[in-house]
Design a protein around this motif. Structure first.
Motif, PDB file in Angstrom:
ATOM      1  N   UNK A  77       0.801  -1.221   0.000  1.00 59.79           N
ATOM      2  CA  UNK A  77       0.000   0.000   0.000  1.00 59.79           C
ATOM      3  C   UNK A  77       0.829   1.264   0.000  1.00 59.79           C
ATOM      4  N   UNK A  78       2.052   1.169  -0.523  1.00 64.15           N
ATOM      5  CA  UNK A  78       2.945   2.318  -0.637  1.00 64.15           C
ATOM      6  C   UNK A  78       3.020   2.685  -2.115  1.00 64.15           C
ATOM      7  N   UNK A  79       2.539   3.851  -2.458  1.00 66.70           N
ATOM      8  CA  UNK A  79       2.310   4.215  -3.861  1.00 66.70           C
ATOM      9  C   UNK A  79       3.640   4.419  -4.584  1.00 66.70           C
ATOM     10  N   UNK A  80       3.906   3.667  -5.673  1.00 66.35           N
ATOM     11  CA  UNK A  80       5.166   3.829  -6.389  1.00 66.35           C
ATOM     12  C   UNK A  80       5.163   5.030  -7.330  1.00 66.35           C
ATOM     13  N   UNK A 134       3.094  -0.967 -12.920  1.00 64.90           N
ATOM     14  CA  UNK A 134       2.456   0.202 -12.283  1.00 64.90           C
ATOM     15  C   UNK A 134       1.531   0.863 -13.298  1.00 64.90           C
ATOM     16  N   UNK A 135       0.287   1.077 -12.913  1.00 63.95           N
ATOM     17  CA  UNK A 135      -0.689   1.744 -13.776  1.00 63.95           C
ATOM     18  C   UNK A 135      -0.759   3.217 -13.385  1.00 63.95           C
ATOM     19  N   UNK A 136      -0.456   4.088 -14.333  1.00 64.69           N
ATOM     20  CA  UNK A 136      -0.366   5.512 -14.047  1.00 64.69           C
ATOM     21  C   UNK A 136      -1.708   6.089 -13.609  1.00 64.69           C
ATOM     22  N   UNK A 137      -1.628   7.066 -12.722  1.00 66.49           N
ATOM     23  CA  UNK A 137      -2.835   7.701 -12.172  1.00 66.49           C
ATOM     24  C   UNK A 137      -3.395   8.726 -13.156  1.00 66.49           C
ATOM     25  N   UNK A 138      -3.731   8.275 -14.338  1.00 65.31           N
ATOM     26  CA  UNK A 138      -4.416   9.135 -15.302  1.00 65.31           C
ATOM     27  C   UNK A 138      -5.884   9.251 -14.906  1.00 65.31           C
ATOM     28  N   UNK A 164      -0.234   4.024  -9.293  1.00 63.63           N
ATOM     29  CA  UNK A 164       0.948   4.825  -8.996  1.00 63.63           C
ATOM     30  C   UNK A 164       1.136   5.945 -10.000  1.00 63.63           C
ATOM     31  N   UNK A 165       2.351   6.494 -10.032  1.00 61.13           N
ATOM     32  CA  UNK A 165       2.659   7.639 -10.895  1.00 61.13           C
ATOM     33  C   UNK A 165       3.869   7.298 -11.761  1.00 61.13           C
ATOM     34  N   UNK A 166       3.714   7.457 -13.080  1.00 57.85           N
ATOM     35  CA  UNK A 166       4.798   7.222 -14.025  1.00 57.85           C
ATOM     36  C   UNK A 166       5.211   8.546 -14.653  1.00 57.85           C
TER      37      UNK A 166
END
Length: 508
Positions: free
Chosen positions: A408-411, A423-427, A438-440
Motif C-alpha cells: 500500500x505504498x504508492x510507487x 504500475x498503472x499511471x494515475x491518469x 501509482x505515478x509514471x
C-alpha cells in the motif's frame, strides 16, 4: 495487474528443473536476482515440479543451509584445491539446494562479486567458470544424486558458460537462460579467454567473442534453447540500440526464442498482514493501521515522528542506473515542500553514498540514509512510507515497486521496463476505472521526477479518496510468483520441444 494478461496457459506435467544462480535469498543477496532465485523454484515446487537450486558455497550460505551434507568430491583439471558438492535445504523453506564448495574460489570476505573495497575480484572469470563447470556436471546427472534435470535454467552472466559447455552433449537437458540485467555481461579480455583454456572454437562471433573481448553472457544467449528477460517491456527495449548494450542485434536474431516474462514476488515473505518485520500488521480491510509503521520507521531513521508527514522511501543499489542522482537533484524541492521526509537504504557508488550522507547531515529533519542493506529495514521502509521512489533510467523488472504495491505504498516510477509493466499511471481514465496504482513519468531527469512527486503529494493532500483508491488497487493486484511460475513452465515446455527438434535434426 494480473500476469495472466501476458501469456497463455498450456499446462505441463511435472518437470525436473535445476535453477542455477550466483545468489539466492536468504543465503546471499545483492539484488533482485537473489529474491528471484529462491522464489521461482519454490513456486515451481508448489505447482508440482521438482525444482532445485545450485549456487556457490559461500561461507554464509554453508552456515545457513539446513541438513547440509557432502554429496561427492569433484576432481576437476586446472582447479586450485578441493571441490565438493553439498546438498541441503534452504533455511526457511523445503527447497533442495546444492552448494559448490571450493574454498579457494568462494571462501572470502566481501560480496559474491567484489572485495570489501568494492573492486571486482580479479579471479572472477576463474571463479564463475568453475561454477559453470559444476553446473554442467550436475545438469548431466550425477549417480550420487539419483536425480537429473530435464531443464537447466541459468541466470545472468555468472552462469552463462554452462550452456556453452553443454552445447555438444547429445543427451543434455533443455537450456533456458534469463537476463536479469543486460548491463552486466561478464566481459573480459582475450588473454583471460586463453588463460581459462576454453575450446578455441568458442572464440568467434557466433560464440563468446564480443568486440574482441570474451562475454560470459553470450554463452547463455547463443547456446540456450530459449532466452528471456524479466518483463515484456524490457524485452522490447533491449532489442533496440539504446538499451541493448551492444547485444540488441543478437537478441533480434533470436526471434521467437526470446521474450519477456514478468517476475513475481513471494507472498509468504512480502505480506503486510503477516510480516514479522513490522510492528503493526495490516491488510486492505485495516489499511489505516499502516500509519503505526510510519511512526516506527521515523523513529528507526531518527526523523521527527509525524503521522501527517509525506514520507518517501527508496531501497536499492545506489548507482546511476537506479536514478539515485535524480533523487539527490530534487532534494532541495523536497526539503522546501515542508512536511516531506525521505528515507533511503542501499550501497553502491561511493560518491552517491557520500552525497546522500551529506544531505542527511544538512537536513536531519527531512532526510535519513542507511548505507548498507538490512532486510528488516527494507520491509519497514515498504510498510512505513507513503510513496516509493524508483526513478531508474532502465529497469529490467524491478521488485521494490511490486513490494510497494503489496504494502500500500504508492510507487513513483520512470516509465520503463518492468516498472511500466507493473504500475498503472494515475491518469484520469485509470482513476475513474479504479485501476490506477501509482505515478509514471517519461523523462528520466530531475524535472520529470519532481513533476511526478508533486502530483503524488498534491493528490495525497487534496484528494484523499483518490489516494486511498491507489493504495487499495495496488494491494489487490496479483503479483504472485504462482502466476509467473506458470508462464515459466510453459516456457520450459517450449525449450524442451526446441531441444527435441535439434536432437532429431542431428540424427536425421
Amino acid at each position: 495487474m494480473d500476469h495472466s494478461d501476458y501469456y497463455p496457459d498450456t499446462g505441463t506435467a511435472g518437470l525436473n528443473v535445476l535453477v542455477a544462480s550466483s545468489e539466492a535469498h536468504p543465503l546471499v543477496k545483492t539484488g533482485g536476482l537473489g529474491d528471484v532465485a529462491a522464489s521461482l523454484p519454490m513456486a515451481l515446487r508448489d505447482l508440482g515440479h521438482d525444482a532445485r537450486l545450485i549456487l556457490p558455497g559461500y561461507p554464509h550460505a554453508k552456515k545457513l543451509v539446513r541438513e547440509l551434507k557432502p554429496v561427492m568430491d569433484l576432481r576437476m583439471a586446472g582447479v586450485v584445491g578441493n571441490v565438493q558438492l553439498y546438498s541441503g535445504l534452504l533455511p526457511d523453506r523445503d527447497l533442495p539446494v546444492y552448494l559448490v564448495d571450493a574454498p579457494a574460489y568462494f571462501c572470502r570476505e566481501g560480496n559474491p562479486y567484489t572485495d570489501v573495497s568494492g573492486r571486482d575480484w580479479g579471479d572472477n572469470p576463474e571463479r564463475f567458470l568453475l561454477f559453470c563447470r559444476v553446473i554442467a556436471h550436475v545438469a548431466m546427472g550425477l549417480p550420487s544424486l539419483n536425480w537429473r534435470p530435464q531443464v537447466l535454467h541459468c541466470n545472468d552472466w555468472q552462469t552463462g558458460l554452462a550452456p556453452a559447455l553443454l552445447r555438444d552433449q547429445d543427451d543434455r537437458p533443455a537450456l533456458v537462460f534469463t537476463i536479469h540485467n543486460l548491463a552486466y555481461q561478464g566481459l573480459f579480455d582475450r588473454n583471460t579467454f586463453d588463460r581459462l583454456a576454453l575450446p578455441g572454437s568458442l572464440w568467434s562471433v557466433t560464440g563468446l567473442e564480443f568486440h574482441q573481448r570474451m562475454s560470459f553472457i553470450k554463452g547463455g544467449l547463443v547456446f540456450s534453447d530459449q532466452v528471456n528477460t524479466v518483463s515484456p517491456r524490457y524485452a522490447d527495449e533491449v532489442r533496440t540500440p539504446r538499451f541493448g548494450c551492444g547485444l540488441d542485434g543478437l537478441l533480434r536474431q533470436l526471434g521467437g526464442r526470446f521474450r519477456g516474462i514478468l517476475n513475481g514476488i513471494d507472498y509468504r515473505i512480502w505480506n503486510p498482514a503477516d510480516d514479522p518485520a513490522l510492528p503493526q500488521a495490516y491488510d486492505t480491510e485495516h489499511v489505516h493501521l499502516k500509519g503505526e509503521n510510519k511512526l516506527a520507521l521515523q523513529t528507526l531513521f531518527g526523523l521527527p515522528r509525524d503521522e501527517n508527514a509525506f514520507v518517501l522511501g527508496h531501497v536499492g543499489r545506489l548507482v546511476e542506473q537506479k536514478g539515485v542522482d535524480l533523487i539527490i537533484a530534487v532534494l532541495p524541492q523536497l526539503v522546501a515542500a515542508g512536511r516531506v521526509q525521505l528515507v533511503m537504504q542501499g550501497a553502491g557508488d561511493r560518491a552517491l553514498e557520500h552525497a546522500l550522507q551529506e544531505a542527511a547531515a544538512a537536513h536531519p529533519e527531512h532526510v535519513s540514509v542507511f548505507v548498507g542493506y538490512d532486510e528488516t529495514r527494507a520491509h519497514l521502509i515498504e510498510a512505513g512510507c507513503d510513496a516509493f521512489l524508483m526513478p531508474s533510467r532502465f529497469e529490467p523488472c524491478g521488485l521494490n515497486q511490486m513490494y510497494s504495491l503489496r504494502y500500500g505504498t504508492v510507487p513513483i516510477v520512470h516509465n520503463t521496463g518492468g516498472l511500466a509493466d507493473t504500475v498503472v499511471d494515475a491518469s484520469d481514465a485509470a482513476l475513474a476505472a479504479g485501476t490506477a496504482t501509482g505515478f509514471l513519468f517519461n523523462d528520466p531527469n530531475p524535472d520529470g521526477l519532481w513533476y511526478a512527486v508533486e502530483q503524488a503529494l498534491r493528490m495525497r493532500n487534496e484528494q484523499p479518496e483518490r489516494w486511498r483508491s491507489l493504495i487499495l488497487a495496488g494491494m489487490h493486484a496479483d503479483l504472485s510468483w504462482q502466476a509467473s511460475a506458470r508462464h515459466y513452465v510453459d516456457f520450459y515446455a517450449e525449450a524442451m520441444a526446441a531441444r527435441e527438434m535439434l536432437a532429431h535434426a542431428a540424427t536425421a
